[in-house]
Design a protein around this motif. Structure first.
Motif, PDB file in Angstrom:
ATOM      1  N   MET A   1      -9.042  -6.908 -19.918  1.00  0.00           N
ATOM      2  CA  MET A   1      -8.973  -6.105 -21.110  1.00  0.00           C
ATOM      3  C   MET A   1      -9.413  -4.679 -20.764  1.00  0.00           C
ATOM      4  O   MET A   1     -10.438  -4.480 -20.132  1.00  0.00           O
ATOM      5  N   TYR A   2      -8.605  -3.725 -21.192  1.00  0.00           N
ATOM      6  CA  TYR A   2      -8.882  -2.319 -20.926  1.00  0.00           C
ATOM      7  C   TYR A   2      -9.727  -1.743 -22.059  1.00  0.00           C
ATOM      8  O   TYR A   2      -9.383  -1.867 -23.231  1.00  0.00           O
ATOM      9  N   GLN A   3     -10.817  -1.105 -21.715  1.00  0.00           N
ATOM     10  CA  GLN A   3     -11.711  -0.455 -22.676  1.00  0.00           C
ATOM     11  C   GLN A   3     -11.322   1.012 -22.798  1.00  0.00           C
ATOM     12  O   GLN A   3     -11.346   1.737 -21.805  1.00  0.00           O
ATOM     13  N   THR A   4     -10.971   1.432 -23.999  1.00  0.00           N
ATOM     14  CA  THR A   4     -10.584   2.824 -24.192  1.00  0.00           C
ATOM     15  C   THR A   4     -11.809   3.732 -24.247  1.00  0.00           C
ATOM     16  O   THR A   4     -12.940   3.272 -24.335  1.00  0.00           O
ATOM     17  N   SER A   5     -11.535   5.024 -24.244  1.00  0.00           N
ATOM     18  CA  SER A   5     -12.604   6.012 -24.337  1.00  0.00           C
ATOM     19  C   SER A   5     -13.217   6.013 -25.733  1.00  0.00           C
ATOM     20  O   SER A   5     -12.735   5.339 -26.638  1.00  0.00           O
ATOM     21  N   ARG A   6     -14.256   6.794 -25.894  1.00  0.00           N
ATOM     22  CA  ARG A   6     -14.976   6.891 -27.154  1.00  0.00           C
ATOM     23  C   ARG A   6     -14.218   7.735 -28.168  1.00  0.00           C
ATOM     24  O   ARG A   6     -14.414   7.618 -29.366  1.00  0.00           O
ATOM     25  N   GLU A   7     -13.319   8.581 -27.692  1.00  0.00           N
ATOM     26  CA  GLU A   7     -12.672   9.563 -28.551  1.00  0.00           C
ATOM     27  C   GLU A   7     -11.218   9.771 -28.135  1.00  0.00           C
ATOM     28  O   GLU A   7     -10.912   9.848 -26.953  1.00  0.00           O
ATOM     29  N   ILE A   8     -10.345   9.813 -29.125  1.00  0.00           N
ATOM     30  CA  ILE A   8      -8.957  10.215 -28.871  1.00  0.00           C
ATOM     31  C   ILE A   8      -8.613  11.265 -29.924  1.00  0.00           C
ATOM     32  O   ILE A   8      -8.595  10.976 -31.119  1.00  0.00           O
ATOM     33  N   ASN A   9      -8.388  12.479 -29.440  1.00  0.00           N
ATOM     34  CA  ASN A   9      -8.038  13.572 -30.335  1.00  0.00           C
ATOM     35  C   ASN A   9      -7.063  14.501 -29.616  1.00  0.00           C
ATOM     36  O   ASN A   9      -6.659  14.235 -28.491  1.00  0.00           O
ATOM     37  N   LEU A  10      -6.721  15.573 -30.279  1.00  0.00           N
ATOM     38  CA  LEU A  10      -5.741  16.496 -29.723  1.00  0.00           C
ATOM     39  C   LEU A  10      -6.155  17.044 -28.357  1.00  0.00           C
ATOM     40  O   LEU A  10      -5.318  17.233 -27.473  1.00  0.00           O
ATOM     41  N   GLN A  11      -7.451  17.246 -28.158  1.00  0.00           N
ATOM     42  CA  GLN A  11      -7.931  17.825 -26.901  1.00  0.00           C
ATOM     43  C   GLN A  11      -7.788  16.891 -25.700  1.00  0.00           C
ATOM     44  O   GLN A  11      -7.606  17.345 -24.585  1.00  0.00           O
ATOM     45  N   ASN A  12      -7.904  15.585 -25.916  1.00  0.00           N
ATOM     46  CA  ASN A  12      -7.867  14.678 -24.769  1.00  0.00           C
ATOM     47  C   ASN A  12      -6.728  13.657 -24.820  1.00  0.00           C
ATOM     48  O   ASN A  12      -6.659  12.769 -23.974  1.00  0.00           O
ATOM     49  N   ALA A  13      -5.838  13.785 -25.779  1.00  0.00           N
ATOM     50  CA  ALA A  13      -4.792  12.774 -25.970  1.00  0.00           C
ATOM     51  C   ALA A  13      -3.929  12.557 -24.731  1.00  0.00           C
ATOM     52  O   ALA A  13      -3.611  11.416 -24.379  1.00  0.00           O
ATOM     53  N   VAL A  14      -3.566  13.614 -24.052  1.00  0.00           N
ATOM     54  CA  VAL A  14      -2.692  13.478 -22.881  1.00  0.00           C
ATOM     55  C   VAL A  14      -3.393  12.686 -21.781  1.00  0.00           C
ATOM     56  O   VAL A  14      -2.816  11.745 -21.218  1.00  0.00           O
ATOM     57  N   SER A  15      -4.640  13.013 -21.485  1.00  0.00           N
ATOM     58  CA  SER A  15      -5.344  12.305 -20.408  1.00  0.00           C
ATOM     59  C   SER A  15      -5.636  10.859 -20.792  1.00  0.00           C
ATOM     60  O   SER A  15      -5.533   9.957 -19.949  1.00  0.00           O
ATOM     61  N   VAL A  16      -5.979  10.612 -22.050  1.00  0.00           N
ATOM     62  CA  VAL A  16      -6.229   9.238 -22.498  1.00  0.00           C
ATOM     63  C   VAL A  16      -4.937   8.428 -22.443  1.00  0.00           C
ATOM     64  O   VAL A  16      -4.933   7.277 -21.993  1.00  0.00           O
ATOM     65  N   ALA A  17      -3.842   9.034 -22.882  1.00  0.00           N
ATOM     66  CA  ALA A  17      -2.549   8.345 -22.836  1.00  0.00           C
ATOM     67  C   ALA A  17      -2.180   7.996 -21.405  1.00  0.00           C
ATOM     68  O   ALA A  17      -1.757   6.865 -21.115  1.00  0.00           O
ATOM     69  N   GLN A  18      -2.350   8.933 -20.498  1.00  0.00           N
ATOM     70  CA  GLN A  18      -2.010   8.689 -19.093  1.00  0.00           C
ATOM     71  C   GLN A  18      -2.864   7.579 -18.491  1.00  0.00           C
ATOM     72  O   GLN A  18      -2.361   6.751 -17.732  1.00  0.00           O
ATOM     73  N   ALA A  19      -4.147   7.545 -18.838  1.00  0.00           N
ATOM     74  CA  ALA A  19      -5.020   6.483 -18.327  1.00  0.00           C
ATOM     75  C   ALA A  19      -4.527   5.123 -18.809  1.00  0.00           C
ATOM     76  O   ALA A  19      -4.462   4.161 -18.040  1.00  0.00           O
ATOM     77  N   SER A  42      -3.684  12.042 -33.304  1.00  0.00           N
ATOM     78  CA  SER A  42      -3.298  11.908 -31.899  1.00  0.00           C
ATOM     79  C   SER A  42      -3.508  10.490 -31.391  1.00  0.00           C
ATOM     80  O   SER A  42      -2.761  10.013 -30.540  1.00  0.00           O
ATOM     81  N   ALA A  43      -4.517   9.811 -31.909  1.00  0.00           N
ATOM     82  CA  ALA A  43      -4.787   8.434 -31.487  1.00  0.00           C
ATOM     83  C   ALA A  43      -3.612   7.524 -31.821  1.00  0.00           C
ATOM     84  O   ALA A  43      -3.242   6.654 -31.029  1.00  0.00           O
ATOM     85  N   VAL A  44      -3.014   7.737 -32.972  1.00  0.00           N
ATOM     86  CA  VAL A  44      -1.847   6.935 -33.368  1.00  0.00           C
ATOM     87  C   VAL A  44      -0.685   7.219 -32.417  1.00  0.00           C
ATOM     88  O   VAL A  44      -0.003   6.297 -31.962  1.00  0.00           O
TER      89      VAL A  44
END
Length: 93
Positions: A1-19, A42-44
């Motif tokens: 199971m992959y644990q996501t980051s604490r925050e997904i917003n406009l500032q980090n959406a690209v890096s979180v999506a890529q991870a 952005s999270a959606v």
């Protein structure tokens, strides 16, 4: 199971999506969102990106521990079905 980051917003959406896309490419499609405390629309978008990647790979995504705030955004944008979250199943997540 992959644990996501604490925050997904406009500032980090690209890096979180890529991870997330990276782990989907390795076969993981169960994502634990319990640490996710700060979200915006952005999270959606990121979740839809992950869902699309899994679908292309012939796999089904599972999102666990979806917060009430995120469920509200998912409902607002009318994408619960696209994310595999019907109103009754969203309660389980």
């Amino acid at each position: 199971m992959y644990q996501t980051s604490r925050e997904i917003n406009l500032q980090n959406a690209v890096s979180v999506a890529q991870a997330g896309l990276s782990v989907i490419a390795k076969g993981e499609t169960v994502f634990d969102l319990s640490a996710l405390a700060v979200v915006d629309s952005s999270a959606v978008a990121v979740m839809l990106d992950w869902q699309r990647a899994a679908s292309v790979a012939g796999r089904a995504m599972e999102f666990h521990s979806v917060s009430a705030n995120l469920l509200s955004l998912i409902s607002l944008y009318g994408v619960a079905d696209l994310l595999g979250m019907t109103p009754s199943s969203a309660e389980r997540h």
